[in-house]
Design a protein around this motif. Structure first.
Motif: not given
Length: 192
Positions: A51-71
């Motif tokens: 990751f370039d920085n923590k913000e990039q990780l936050v962006l990808e984590t939000c997407q992952y976490a919502i996909s996980d919750t929807i599943a």
């Protein structure tokens, strides 16, 4: 000896999973990159090769976490009869299990208060992911987007409050009231 094919992608996935658990439990500001990396079983130094920085990780984590919750919610819906799918989702989302298992739950209640103080890009991704959850709820319940907004707001707000109070009886009452009112709102919207 080179790493096997797909190794870097697997490691990146472990970092995102660790971040999702950490952010769900403690929010973004309270969690450092070293804590996330330790949760993934890795050293801090390896973070910047993924990751370039923590913000990039936050962006990808939000997407992952919502996909996980929807599943998770889709699984609850699939286990219910056709007429009870949205009720099963509401029951799962507003359950004591979801309230008590913050590290595995929906990221929306955990980050909502903090997002307004994040970057514009984080706010945009959070907004897109919230919209994805609203669309999921609206489509599953076969309700209009406005009612979907109300249902999602009611469910997230209920979880936030149920997690916040120190009185377990009141927390359970909040969950129960949230379930009852979310289901009633859906029933009412179907008869309009």
């Amino acid at each position: 000896m080179p790493y096997p094919e797909g190794h870097k992608l697997k490691v990146r996935g472990r970092i995102i999973e660790s971040a999702a658990k950490a952010f769900r439990t403690n929010g973004i500001r309270e969690i450092s990159v070293p804590v996330i990396m330790k949760g993934a079983g890795l050293t801090h130094g390896g973070f910047y090769s993924h990751f370039d920085n923590k913000e990039q990780l936050v962006l990808e984590t939000c997407q992952y976490a919502i996909s996980d919750t929807i599943a998770l919610l889709q699984k609850a819906a699939d286990q219910a009869g056709e007429d009870a799918r949205i009720e099963a989702v509401i029951d799962f989302y507003l359950s004591s299990y979801h309230r008590d298992q913050k590290e595995l739950g929906c990221i929306l209640p955990a980050l909502s208060a903090e997002i307004s103080q994040s970057s514009e890009e984080v706010g945009q991704v959070f907004t897109q992911e919230l919209q994805r959850m609203i669309d999921f709820i609206s489509n599953l319940a076969k309700i209009d987007p406005s009612t979907g907004n109300a249902i999602m707001s009611l469910m997230v707000g209920t979880i936030v409050l149920a997690r916040s109070v120190s009185d377990s009886k009141l927390s359970d009452q909040l969950l129960s009231a949230g379930k009852q009112n979310a289901k009633e709102l859906i029933r009412t919207s179907m008869h309009v």
